[in-house]
Design an enzyme around this catalytic site. Structure first.
Site, PDB file in Angstrom:
ATOM      1  N   ASP A 164       0.799  -1.236   0.063  1.00 58.68           N
ATOM      2  CA  ASP A 164       0.057  -0.077   0.026  1.00 58.68           C
ATOM      3  C   ASP A 164       0.894   1.199   0.000  1.00 58.68           C
ATOM      4  OD1 ASP A 164      -1.879   1.965   0.667  1.00 58.68           O
ATOM      5  OD2 ASP A 164      -2.631   1.097   2.447  1.00 58.68           O
ATOM      6  N   ASP A 168      -3.311   2.145  -5.869  1.00 62.00           N
ATOM      7  CA  ASP A 168      -2.101   2.235  -4.982  1.00 62.00           C
ATOM      8  C   ASP A 168      -1.865   0.951  -3.979  1.00 62.00           C
ATOM      9  OD1 ASP A 168      -4.028   3.242  -3.186  1.00 62.00           O
ATOM     10  OD2 ASP A 168      -2.307   4.028  -2.008  1.00 62.00           O
ATOM     11  N   GLU A 169      -2.635  -0.066  -4.255  1.00 63.76           N
ATOM     12  CA  GLU A 169      -2.728  -1.259  -3.482  1.00 63.76           C
ATOM     13  C   GLU A 169      -2.694  -2.455  -4.419  1.00 63.76           C
ATOM     14  OE1 GLU A 169      -5.381  -1.635  -0.108  1.00 63.76           O
ATOM     15  OE2 GLU A 169      -5.876   0.568  -0.527  1.00 63.76           O
TER      16      GLU A 169
HETATM   17 MG   LIG Z   1      -2.483   4.049   0.341  1.00 68.75          MG
END
Ligand SMILES: [Mg+2]
Length: 436
Positions: free
Chosen positions: A10, A113-114
């Protein structure tokens, strides 16, 4: 057989980190936004401006993701505001995913973003999981210029929860034997998929911590919350129970939404916005040779209430006029034509490829004609720009003829189609996928 090992990666304050990394590494600017009170927000339109991401120093002033920019400025008068750059975010996300795929063939992207990475059986290659995670975290920061959290566990749920425990720039484990110490003392609202709507319901049942939920009677939870009650009980006990499946297929649906420059309080303005959304979504569908049969409209009132309405179309379509006819009907079923709206969105799902269609709302000849017309318009716009042609309905009023537009970065397929960073952040806050 090797024990399963999952990493959850993350990016820390992704939008802010990516902008900061670009500014320092590529443009050579200083100071680094990560070192000063800074946020990413659209500063041009105060009405729609919310904090999309914040630096750690801004967080110390109490600035929160999702709050109006004006409120953040009140808390921190010297706040630096940087504009979101969605093309940069998509590019940064791709570089991260490419690096992860060098480490393991099984990378499941969850959001921009993960991602989860299956590290099962890699001890011989990379060493014990925690050490491998440390190396991966350092490699990302060295080569890409931003920090990540890596959660380590035996399933995807616990790996994700691990990554939430402490930020930034951390490797954290959360194995089943660590649940009672690390997970259960936390407020129940911190659990994966417990959104803002569910938290007060659980609290009203006397369930305050994740531990309270884990020890509750699952039959009682199902009675109170339906199927979701059972799923949350499993989550609290550290089981993802196959619920967290692979990332959705690319472009599972097409959607677009706009926050209007002024409140919508009559059908003629609303229809213009709908038509503009149908133009954009229709064009994207046609470009990908897709058609969809389930149409949804999303409305947000000026009081920030959200309504949506859905219907199954008689046939999959990508014809602008047909989408628009369906959307108009939905609007009239969902809205009284008076309650002020600040945002309108449409979404088309249940996709199929365009060769399978037979009948339509219109008769076959009309469909052929409309379909041909759309293709001609698409070709002209491709050649001469989005403004080259627009329907007469847009001659008056201030609605752009193609809401959201079609610029390249909006077309690139990430796991879910995302139209505006604001949409992305608000949707994830609501679903409990990111925490304030
Ligand atoms: Mg994040």
């Amino acid at each position: 057989m090797a024990e399963p090992v999952w990493f959850h990666i993350d990016v820390n304050s992704a939008f802010l980190s990516w902008t900061a990394a670009y500014r320092t590494l590529v443009e050579g600017r200083s100071p680094d936004l990560r070192d000063i009170p800074a946020v990413i927000a659209n500063d041009k339109n105060l009405r729609t401006s919310i904090v999309l991401a914040k630096s750690t120093p801004a967080k110390k002033y109490g600035v929160k993701t999702g709050e109006p920019l004006g409120m953040a400025r009140d808390k921190c008068p010297n706040l630096v505001v940087a504009e979101p750059d969605y093309a940069l975010y998509v590019a940064s996300s791709r570089r991260l995913m490419a690096l992860l795929r060098e480490v393991s063939p099984v990378v499941e992207q969850y959001s921009i973003d993960e991602a989860w990475v299956d590290m099962t059986g890699t001890t011989g290659l990379y060493g014990p999981p925690v050490l491998a995670a440390q190396h991966l975290k350092d490699r990302i920061s060295r080569t890409l210029g931003f920090t990540v959290n890596i959660g380590v566990s035996c399933n995807k749920l616990l790996a994700k929860m691990a990554g939430e425990l402490e930020k930034p720039d951390k490797v954290i484990t959360l194995f089943p034997q660590e649940l009672s110490r690390k997970l259960w003392p936390l407020p129940v609202g911190e659990l994966f998929m417990v959104g803002r709507a569910t938290t007060p319901k659980l609290q009203a049942m006397g369930i305050r911590t994740i531990g309270d939920l884990a020890k509750a009677d699952p039959a009682f939870l199902i009675r109170k919350l339906g199927k979701q009650g059972g799923v949350l009980w499993q989550f609290a006990n550290g089981k993802d129970a196959g619920v967290i499946s692979s990332a959705p297929a690319q472009n599972k649906g097409y959607s677009n939404a706009v926050t209007t420059p002024r409140d919508v309080t009559d059908f003629s303005y609303a229809d213009q916005v709908l038509l503009s959304l149908c133009e954009t979504v229709g064009t994207r569908l046609r470009r990908d040779e897709q058609a969809g049969s389930c149409l949804t409209i999303h409305l947000r009132t000026s009081a920030f209430e959200n309504w949506s309405h859905q219907r199954q179309l008689p046939n999959a379509t990508n014809v602008t006029q047909e989408l628009y006819a369906g959307a108009r009907e939905l609007l009239r079923a969902a809205w009284d034509g008076k309650t002020p709206l600040r945002q309108i969105g449409i979404q088309i799902t249940r996709l199929s490829d365009t060769s399978v269609r037979q009948a339509s709302l219109f008769d076959a000849a009309d469909y052929e004609k409309l379909s041909k017309l759309d293709k001609t318009v698409d070709a002209l716009r491709e050649k001469y720009g989005e403004q080259a042609l627009f329907r007469a309905a847009f001659l008056s009023g201030d609605t752009p003829n193609m809401a959201g537009g079609l610029s390249k970065h909006r077309r690139t397929g990430i796991t879910k189609p995302v139209d505006e960073p604001e949409q992305y952040v608000l949707a994830h806050l609501k679903e409990g996928k990111i925490k304030l």
